[in-house]
Each structure stands twice: as C-alpha cells, then as structure tokens.
Design a protein around this motif. Structure first.
Motif: not given
Length: 366
Positions: A92-99, A196-198
């Motif tokens: 979900e961290e990754y998903a939120q980075l992708l909007g 660094t971001d995921l």
C-alpha cells in the motif's frame, strides 16, 4: 490483471534449499534453491467499513481492521499475521506512491505448506504468504508488477519482520523452478529505506543481488524427506551469527569452501552432469557439518543424519535443507535407479517422504 472490484486470487509456492545454506546470508555468496508444488493462496474481496484477514491455518482465525484515512488500523494485533500485515503495509505504500486510492477489503489465506496437524514442513511458508499477499494486492490495486519488482517488495516486507536471513526463499516463491540465488547487501537496503522512497528503491539494481534460473539434468530426481521436527530458521541463523564472531578464521574458511562448492555444482547444472551435482551435494553436507562443529549449532540432527545416511547407502547424495535443526532433508539421485528400498527404510525410521515436485513459474498470473 483484475481491477479493484471482484474476487482476486494469487498464490506462491513453497521452497527448499538444495545447497549453500548459511553462507548465502552473506551478500554475494551463492546458493541453489528449488520451488515446490505446494502453495499459499491469497484471496482478496472488496469490503466496506471493516475488513478482515482470515486464515484457516491460524488458530486465532481472523483479525479485523479499518481505515483511518489511508492508514490501515488493525484492531487485534497478532504475530502470526505479521508477515501478511507487513506485505500489506509495503504494497500500500507502493500503491500510494503511484496515486492509488486506498480501499477496504477482506483477505483470505489458505496454506498447503504445513502438515495436516498444523506442524510446519520448513517449506518457507512465511515467504510464500508474503509473496502471494503482494501479488494479490498488486492485482487488487492494478499496480505494474514484474518478477524483479515482486521479489524486491516481498524481500523488504519479509526482512522488516524477520530481521535476518538471505531472502532466498522469497526468490524461490517468485521465480519458481531451480534457481541460483546470491543475497543482496541488507545494510545498503536499510540505509535506502531511511533515505529513499520505495518506488526508487525497487526500480534500481541492488548491490550483490543475483537470481538466475537453472535447468537440471533430465535424469536428476529430487526426493524430500521430513523428520517431523520443526526448526526456527531465524533462531539458528542468529546462533551462527553470534558464534562466527569468536572464530572468524574458521568462518571465512567455511565461506570460501561453500562458495567453491556451489560454483562447482553450478558447473554440473550447466553441463547436465548429475554425477557432478551429487558430488557437490555430498561436499556441501560436509561443509555444513564443519560449520556446525565450530559454532556448536546443531544443523544435522540425528534424524537428519539417519535420513541422509540411508539415502547414501542406496546410491544417492543427501543433506539437510535450509537451516537444519529438523524439518526436511533433500536427496539427489539418478532417475534410472530404484528408490523403493530407500523410501521403505525411511518409513521404518519415522522419516516421511513428501510427495512434492518442482514448480515452474512462467509468468505472474499462474
């Protein structure tokens, strides 16, 4: 990939180490691992208000959770679900980075990696559940995914729970079949997570990481024996880590011997020579027993020794698999040789042959 609505299903196979245990926790040191045809299956279904995580394999049954904004709030924390929760958090961290917008859902877990009585076979269930959870959530949120990205996401999620290990079991669950695996620099990854971001982390090369798919000789047969005694990989790895600092000379000798042994084994795979692979398996058993001797950590238990000795007496090569201390051992034998006597002797000595075969993965939708 399926969208955010409807039932999502994903699965990941278990694994067994063939050779290179303990040395593989050091960045860049080689190992050989195989994926097996027993799976953890994850199903996700959109929900409203509260979501739940349910596993028939866990005695506690289920935990409930809700959303506070985009944050997942677990109402009943339970360590048995820690790998699932870590996988959810990271994906979900990754998903939120992708909007992507966060949703509420029910997640169902079903595992074939334990015995009918609930005892673990040592097939990497925590790795498989981590991989399967991330695969399912990436489908649920419609996230782009490759084997490399799946490995990196699952490795981070698993490492943040377990804190040690090589993450080779994650690689086997992602890639399937026979693989050569060399672990990455975990100190580098920890530093990157703090700075660094995921998305940037998973989109760049990782120092020392190498995953290569292998083709075994056609006449190679893999047999797996289970001693009936579970073992904790993380605890055994911790014990070796503590002991190696007091005898660095012996440890460095072990690392060099293991690396040479695995490289010789890989030549056997490249040449399709089962005799060379059998020689390497016997040598790796000897090397692991030397590690056990100077660290005073029991890797080859009496049951594992008996399992291996029976196999060797029947014309095969054998050794403990993974951290040892119980769980499974592996046997490499020429497919043209009969194994009836070997199996019968195992059963007479309470060693259970597991009816498992190698599982190949051609894509991420298997």
């Amino acid at each position: 990939m399926k969208g955010i609505d409807g039932l999502i299903t994903a699965k990941a196979p278990g694994k067994l180490y063939i050779a290179g245990e303990y040395a593989v926790v050091e960045p860049g040191y080689p190992s050989i691992i195989v994926a097996l045809d027993q799976f953890v299956t994850i199903q996700i279904e959109r929900s409203e208000g509260f979501g739940k995580i349910v596993s028939h394999q866990y005695q506690d049954g289920a935990i409930r959770w809700r959303r506070n904004g985009s944050q997942m709030v677990v109402d009943n924390r339970d360590n048995t679900f820690s790998y699932i929760l870590s996988a959810i958090s990271l994906t979900e961290e990754y998903a939120q980075l992708l909007g992507k917008h966060m949703a509420v859902y029910d997640l169902f877990v079903n595992s074939q990696l334990d015995s009918p009585s609930g005892r673990k076979y040592g097939l990497g269930s925590s790795a498989a559940v981590t991989v399967a959870t991330i695969k399912a959530l990436c489908q649920f949120y419609d996230l782009p995914l490759t084997k490399t990205k799946l490995f990196k996401l699952a490795a981070i999620a698993h490492l943040e729970v377990q804190g040690n290990g090589s993450l080779g079991d994650i690689a086997a669950s992602v890639y399937g079949g026979w693989i050569e695996y060399r672990s990455f620099d975990r100190d580098w990854l920890l530093a990157m997570r703090n700075t660094t971001d995921l998305a940037a982390i998973i989109n760049q090369p990782w120092p020392e990481l190498k995953i290569t798919e292998l083709t075994p000789p056609t006449d190679l047969k893999l047999i797996i024996g289970w001693t009936g005694t579970p073992a904790s990989t993380s605890h055994l790895v911790d014990k070796v880590t503590i002991k190696k600092t007091s005898n660095q000379k012996a440890y460095l000798k072990f690392l060099a011997a293991s690396k040479q042994c695995i490289e010789d084994l890989l030549v056997g795979f490249a040449n399709g020579k089962i005799s060379q692979i059998e020689t390497g398996i016997k040598e790796n058993r000897r090397i692991l027993n030397s590690l056990a001797e100077f660290t005073q950590v029991q890797i080859e238990t009496p049951m594992l020794k008996q399992m291996c000795d029976i196999a060797v007496n029947n014309g095969a090569a054998a050794k403990s698999s993974g951290a040892g201390g119980g769980d499974c051992g592996i046997v490499i034998i020429n497919r043209n040789l009969t194994t009836d006597n070997l199996i019968n002797e195992w059963r007479e000595n309470d060693i259970t042959p597991l009816p498992l075969t190698v599982h190949e993965i051609n894509d991420l939708s298997f």
